[in-house]
Design an enzyme around this catalytic site. Sequence first.
Site, mmCIF file in Angstrom:
data_model
loop_
_atom_site.group_PDB
_atom_site.id
_atom_site.type_symbol
_atom_site.label_atom_id
_atom_site.label_comp_id
_atom_site.label_asym_id
_atom_site.label_seq_id
_atom_site.Cartn_x
_atom_site.Cartn_y
_atom_site.Cartn_z
ATOM 1 N N TYR A 150 0.832 -1.211 0.000
ATOM 2 C CA TYR A 150 0.000 0.000 0.000
ATOM 3 C C TYR A 150 0.866 1.260 0.000
ATOM 4 C CZ TYR A 150 -3.896 3.102 1.253
ATOM 5 O OH TYR A 150 -4.853 4.095 1.251
ATOM 6 N N LYS A 154 1.052 3.866 -3.135
ATOM 7 C CA LYS A 154 0.605 5.241 -2.931
ATOM 8 C C LYS A 154 1.736 6.232 -3.180
ATOM 9 C CE LYS A 154 -3.787 4.889 -1.944
ATOM 10 N NZ LYS A 154 -4.804 5.547 -2.788
#
Length: 247
Positions: A150, A154
């Site tokens: 993640y 991102k």
Amino acid sequence: MQGKVVAITGASRGIGAAAARVFAQAGARVALLARSGDDIGRIAAKIGPQALALRCDVADAASLGAALDQAVRWGGRLDVLVNNAGVIDPIARLAEAEAADWGRAIDINLKGVFHGMRAAIPVMKAQGAGTIITVSSGAAHTPLEGWGAYCSAKAGAAMLTRIAHLEEGAWGLRVMGLSPGTVATDMQVRIKASGVNPVSQLDPAVHIPADWPARALLWMCSPDADGWLGQEISLRDAGIRARVGLV
């Protein structure tokens, strides 16, 4: 937003669903994109004829491209793309993560943003205007245990946003990112259940409602946000909240 056409990925729940409602209330025609056709169909039906549900997978360039093409045919143009689709899984330390799961997260959270930009930019350049907003996260800039996929995705999406503005700003495109902070969505339920890293220990009462980032996304489409083009706006900033009108 009267007469504008807005496409939102990950529109079946959370920030995406809230954004669809907020943009529609502001007068826009909204295309809701997500893998869950039933969910976006129900949301679109509640919004009314100014909403269109388009089932697609952002991890698949052809699928997302076809959905955006359909949105353009339906609306006659594409004024705003909100790259919102994202997943938190796998929550796992690097040494324990399954490669396939890790890759799938990158496909959705990072490559999905590229696929959206790649499909939307030519349309917007031909129009001479358009806004692309990527929903980012504090995880793009802060390493967190168990969130390797993640955080990495991102961070990559945040850089894609900067590059897109660098390359396309001169053509009339507005490209920005929104870091909403922790939001009361299904993702936070999953994070809480994992018990991994400090985010899972947060009191649910501190999470902001999904309509706050939705309202911020709407504000970012206005000239008042032009000072942040090519940058990432944080809803943790009290000054930003005041400009958006959030209490």
